[in-house]
Design a protein around this motif. Structure first.
Motif, PDB file in Angstrom:
ATOM      1  N   ARG A  49       9.777   0.197   2.603  1.00  0.00           N
ATOM      2  CA  ARG A  49       8.679   1.182   2.630  1.00  0.00           C
ATOM      3  C   ARG A  49       8.069   1.424   1.238  1.00  0.00           C
ATOM      4  N   ASN A  50       8.794   1.048   0.200  1.00  0.00           N
ATOM      5  CA  ASN A  50       8.282   1.284  -1.163  1.00  0.00           C
ATOM      6  C   ASN A  50       7.437   0.140  -1.706  1.00  0.00           C
ATOM      7  N   PHE A  51       7.292  -0.921  -0.918  1.00  0.00           N
ATOM      8  CA  PHE A  51       6.512  -2.062  -1.413  1.00  0.00           C
ATOM      9  C   PHE A  51       5.019  -1.841  -1.161  1.00  0.00           C
ATOM     10  N   ASP A  52       4.209  -2.250  -2.157  1.00  0.00           N
ATOM     11  CA  ASP A  52       2.752  -2.101  -2.009  1.00  0.00           C
ATOM     12  C   ASP A  52       2.257  -2.952  -0.851  1.00  0.00           C
ATOM     13  N   HIS A  53       2.827  -4.141  -0.735  1.00  0.00           N
ATOM     14  CA  HIS A  53       2.273  -5.119   0.200  1.00  0.00           C
ATOM     15  C   HIS A  53       3.425  -5.896   0.837  1.00  0.00           C
ATOM     16  N   VAL A  54       3.433  -5.979   2.152  1.00  0.00           N
ATOM     17  CA  VAL A  54       4.466  -6.758   2.846  1.00  0.00           C
ATOM     18  C   VAL A  54       3.784  -7.885   3.617  1.00  0.00           C
ATOM     19  N   ILE A  55       4.290  -9.098   3.440  1.00  0.00           N
ATOM     20  CA  ILE A  55       3.736 -10.257   4.143  1.00  0.00           C
ATOM     21  C   ILE A  55       4.747 -10.703   5.194  1.00  0.00           C
ATOM     22  N   ILE A  56       4.351 -10.659   6.446  1.00  0.00           N
ATOM     23  CA  ILE A  56       5.261 -11.071   7.521  1.00  0.00           C
ATOM     24  C   ILE A  56       4.879 -12.486   7.906  1.00  0.00           C
ATOM     25  N   ALA A  57       5.683 -13.418   7.429  1.00  0.00           N
ATOM     26  CA  ALA A  57       5.350 -14.837   7.566  1.00  0.00           C
ATOM     27  C   ALA A  57       6.281 -15.522   8.564  1.00  0.00           C
ATOM     28  N   ILE A  58       6.592 -14.781   9.643  1.00  0.00           N
ATOM     29  CA  ILE A  58       7.397 -15.347  10.736  1.00  0.00           C
ATOM     30  C   ILE A  58       6.393 -15.821  11.774  1.00  0.00           C
ATOM     31  N   GLY A  59       6.530 -17.054  12.240  1.00  0.00           N
ATOM     32  CA  GLY A  59       5.550 -17.551  13.206  1.00  0.00           C
ATOM     33  C   GLY A  59       6.134 -17.778  14.582  1.00  0.00           C
ATOM     34  N   GLU A  60       7.079 -18.705  14.649  1.00  0.00           N
ATOM     35  CA  GLU A  60       7.576 -19.146  15.961  1.00  0.00           C
ATOM     36  C   GLU A  60       8.218 -18.031  16.774  1.00  0.00           C
TER      37      GLU A  60
END
Ligand code: ATP
Length: 140
Positions: free
Chosen positions: A65-76
């Protein structure tokens, strides 16, 4: 300005974002279920951890929750992608970029509050198409 990013999933998409952000001087926490992938990024990312992002207590203990930006790079694993996006959305105000596997997946990610939904193959196809068209104009 230096920002802190968390990347969940170190496939081709997540790992290339990780390298680019680190090369640009940002802090990156890299998370993946797969130990080999995490070991590969141990010396590249600021921190790299083996973890299941579907586990809410894991996300909390990592302080997502403290991160400015979260990238969710899960695809399958579409279920994991949706559940992780939903939990992170509910946890705080991080800007969320999520990778979609197909149009339906993308719609769901938008509905549950992902700020930026990326369709890598489709988006790259569009970019290359535009590039080809503009090159043809110049060549002509
Ligand atoms: P890409 O298209 O980016 O190369 P891929 O096809 O290799 O991705 P995906 O299924 O899209 O694989 O998953 C990307 C990464 O996300 C993998 O390294 C996988 O181990 C990781 N991953 C999948 N589910 C989870 C999860 N619940 N928690 C953490 N990491 C996960």
């Amino acid at each position: 300005m230096k920002k802190n990013f968390a990347i969940i999933g170190l496939g081709r998409f997540g790992s290339s974002i990780c390298r680019t952000l680190v090369e640009s001087g940002h802090d990156v926490l890299a998370i993946d279920l797969n130990e080999d992938r995490v070991n590969e990024y141990m010396n590249i990312a600021t921190h790299a951890v083996v973890a299941n992002a579907q586990d809410e207590s894991v996300l909390r203990s990592l302080g997502i929750r403290n991160f400015d930006h979260v990238i969710i790079a899960i695809g399958e694993d579409i279920q994991a992608s949706i559940l992780t996006t939903l939990m992170i959305k509910e946890m705080g105000n991080s800007y969320i970029t999520a990778k979609a596997q197909n149009a339906y997946h993308g719609k769901v990610l938008e509905k549950i509050g992902a700020d930026h939904v990326v369709h890598p193959e489709r988006d790259m196809g569009i970019r290359i198409g535009h590039h080809l068209v503009s090159r043809n104009v110049v060549d002509y």
